[in-house]
Design an enzyme around this catalytic site. Structure first.
Site, short mmCIF file in Angstrom:
data_model
loop_
_atom_site.label_atom_id
_atom_site.label_comp_id
_atom_site.label_asym_id
_atom_site.label_seq_id
_atom_site.Cartn_x
_atom_site.Cartn_y
_atom_site.Cartn_z
N THR A 348 8.42 -0.88 -9.12
CA THR A 348 9.35 -0.04 -9.75
C THR A 348 8.64 0.58 -10.84
O THR A 348 7.71 0.96 -10.61
CB THR A 348 10.22 -0.75 -9.85
OG1 THR A 348 10.44 -0.95 -9.16
CG2 THR A 348 10.66 -1.12 -9.83
N ARG A 387 18.74 -0.85 -9.11
CA ARG A 387 17.61 -1.70 -8.69
C ARG A 387 17.90 -2.48 -7.41
O ARG A 387 16.97 -2.88 -6.71
CB ARG A 387 17.26 -2.68 -9.81
CG ARG A 387 16.39 -2.08 -10.88
CD ARG A 387 15.00 -1.81 -10.37
NE ARG A 387 14.29 -0.89 -11.26
CZ ARG A 387 13.14 -0.30 -10.96
NH1 ARG A 387 12.59 -0.51 -9.78
NH2 ARG A 387 12.56 0.49 -11.81
N THR A 410 9.80 -2.05 -8.85
CA THR A 410 8.63 -1.18 -8.86
C THR A 410 7.93 -1.13 -10.21
O THR A 410 6.74 -0.82 -10.28
CB THR A 410 9.02 0.26 -8.46
OG1 THR A 410 10.03 0.74 -9.35
CG2 THR A 410 9.55 0.30 -7.03
N GLN A 434 3.36 3.20 -8.68
CA GLN A 434 2.72 2.50 -9.79
C GLN A 434 1.51 1.64 -9.41
O GLN A 434 0.48 1.69 -10.10
CB GLN A 434 3.77 1.71 -10.57
CG GLN A 434 4.75 2.63 -11.27
CD GLN A 434 5.84 1.92 -12.03
OE1 GLN A 434 5.58 1.05 -12.85
NE2 GLN A 434 7.07 2.29 -11.77
#
Length: 526
Positions: A348, A387, A410, A434
């Site tokens: 995320t 989420r 993430t 990420q």
């Protein structure tokens, strides 16, 4: 050193303290907090909560946060998992019975309990110097008074305004449309929420009138959340996980975050001579893409709530990286990483702060999708994260949705260390990008000798929904070369992610801040 004939951004140098983040006001607030006697944790909380006003598409108190903290005089790092859980009444069977085969994204079922406020309170209590009340005062002030909308924020709001429900539109589109840069935006109701938290601690958010507003709003939309779910939020301090690359340690959070994915990706890339490839050429972009396919496939197999995660040691093992590296064809894009990797797996907003005592904070804070779930509470306008979309509905999978579970996340803060100690807290924004972003910053620095600012400025690629996003910073022949290898090349309207870092020079101790030009922010120091 960069070529001063060309557009670019210089690193920011300072001795005493520094913040790098995605909005200048948040960076200034953090520096002011340190100059008035606060430490890096006080500054990070102050800056992060201001970002909830300056970048409401990206973050807010209805979201989660993760942090890594290095205390002064020690190279030990403490991780804080400030992510919330699914409501206890939610189950995979219920969602499947409703006809869902994947997690709904813009629905109350995707709303997990916000963990950020609890996380800020825990950070402040354990590490802060001035206290939570002082750290929240800048956000309280600016949420009441408002701030001019920045260019990137206006761009992001315009792209995502249609995702908001009626309650959210009232708070986040007060102009009745997407704003123009420079128009003023305020969240006075959330100033009231933070003022209660400043006075009474996190219980003012998770119990009483604020929690009742969130629960009643979610229930009216079909959510299964209860006051007990909110009262039982349990952020926790834990040990981080680590990997190595070219003699450097990459420090990440343990699952339910995807930090293990970044470590695995670096382990795959370590099997190739990246330094012999053109830094912004076809070969390196292809290799990174193929390695990311394999690393993300492992993430989707194994990463989940730490109470349910399977085979974390397998993901972190360099031998797994070596085995996956052997599956990469340098002349052809792979179509099915899942089938190809089966033999290997058979069993995320970001802010970083460093203070004068060299306490370091790497903190990431998010509502997941742009504007999160698009759903807001009726009275205080708290925008809920989604989420829960990080869960899946695969029976028996470690990340199968379940009541009281944390979803795969993430967002991942990081730190980079060498044999002399921790050299750089850093983070990369951009959802699923990420881990690839962490690997790209690390390899830009260690294989190509780039300064952190140059490593962040450099063009990016990312495999997104089966298509290879290639930024316009790459030459046209690279776009064409990647297409010739079988990649479905796509130039999206938005750039790929954002990043910030603070490098601590091992010889002089001088702080060198780097901030991504893809965002509105900067590094500031004193």
């Amino acid at each position: 050193m960069r070529d001063f004939h060309l557009p670019g951004r210089s690193a920011v140098f300072a001795d005493n303290g520094m913040c790098a983040t995605s909005n200048p006001l948040a960076a200034l607030v953090a520096v002011d907090m340190m100059r008035s006697g606060g430490n890096a944790v006080d500054a990070a909380i102050a800056g992060a909560t201001v970002l909830g006003l300056c970048e409401p598409v990206m973050t807010g108190i209805g979201g989660d946060m993760f942090a890594l903290v290095k205390e002064p005089g020690s190279d030990g790092v403490v991780a804080l998992n400030g992510s919330g859980r699914a409501p206890k009444a939610l189950s995979a069977d219920k969602l499947r019975a409703e006809g869902h085969s994947v997690m709904p994204v813009f629905h109350p079922h995707a709303v997990t309990i916000p963990g950020a406020v609890d996380g800020f309170a825990r950070l402040s209590e354990r590490f802060g110097k001035k206290g939570l009340d002082a750290a929240l005062q800048p956000a309280i002030h600016y949420m009441r008074e408002g701030v001019p909308v920045s260019p990137r924020n206006a761009f992001d709001i315009a792209l995502n305004a249609t995702e908001l429900n009626a309650a959210a539109e009232k708070f986040y589109l007060p102009w009745g449309r997407a704003p123009k840069p420079g128009e003023r935006f305020a969240l006075p109701e959330q100033a009231d929420v933070l003022a209660r938290v400043a006075k009474d601690g996190s219980k003012a958010f998770y119990e009483g009138e604020v929690a009742e507003d969130m629960v009643s709003s979610l229930s009216a939309m079909g959510g299964l959340h209860t006051l007990e779910d909110f009262a039982s939020v349990d952020g926790a301090f834990e040990a981080p996980i680590e990997g190595t690359y070219k003699g450097h340690r990459l420090i990440e959070l343990a699952p339910n975050g995807q930090g293990a994915t970044a470590i695995l990706l670096n382990n795959i890339l370590a099997e190739f001579d990246l330094a012999a490839m053109e830094p912004f050429g076809v070969a390196r972009a292809h290799l990174e893409t193929e390695a990311a396919k394999l690393a993300y496939n492992a993430r989707d197999r194994f990463v989940a709530d730490m109470d349910h995660v399977t085979r974390l040691d397998h993901m972190l093992d360099p031998a797994t990286g070596r085995a996956l590296a052997e599956l990469i064809d340098p002349k052809k894009a792979m179509a099915d990483p899942n089938g190809l990797s089966e033999t290997v797996h058979k069993e995320t907003v970001y802010i970083t702060v460093v203070d004068k005592d060299r306490m370091m904070v790497s903190l990431i804070y998010s509502i997941f999708k742009d504007f999160g779930s698009g759903l807001a509470s009726d009275k205080f306008g708290i925008l809920f994260q989604n989420r829960g979309a990080g869960f899946n509905l695969t029976p028996g999978h470690p990340n199968e949705v379940g009541g009281g579970k944390r979803p795969m996340h993430t967002i991942i803060p990081a730190m980079l260390a060498d044999k002399r100690g921790i050299r750089m807290p850093f983070g990369v924004m951009g959802g699923a990008y990420q881990p690839t972003g962490h690997a790209r910053v690390v390899t830009n620095m260690l294989d190509y000798g780039m300064h952190p600012q140059a490593a962040i400025d450099a063009p990016r690629t990312f495999l997104d929904q089966g298509r290879l996003r290639v930024e316009r910073g790459y030459a046209l022949e690279v776009h064409e070369g990647l297409a010739a290898l079988g990649h479905d090349v796509w130039v999206k309207e938005t750039p790929v992610g954002g990043a910030q870092a603070i490098w601590i020079d091992p010889e002089t101790g001088v702080l060198q801040g780097a901030s991504d030009p893809r965002k509105d922010g900067c590094a500031l120091g004193y």
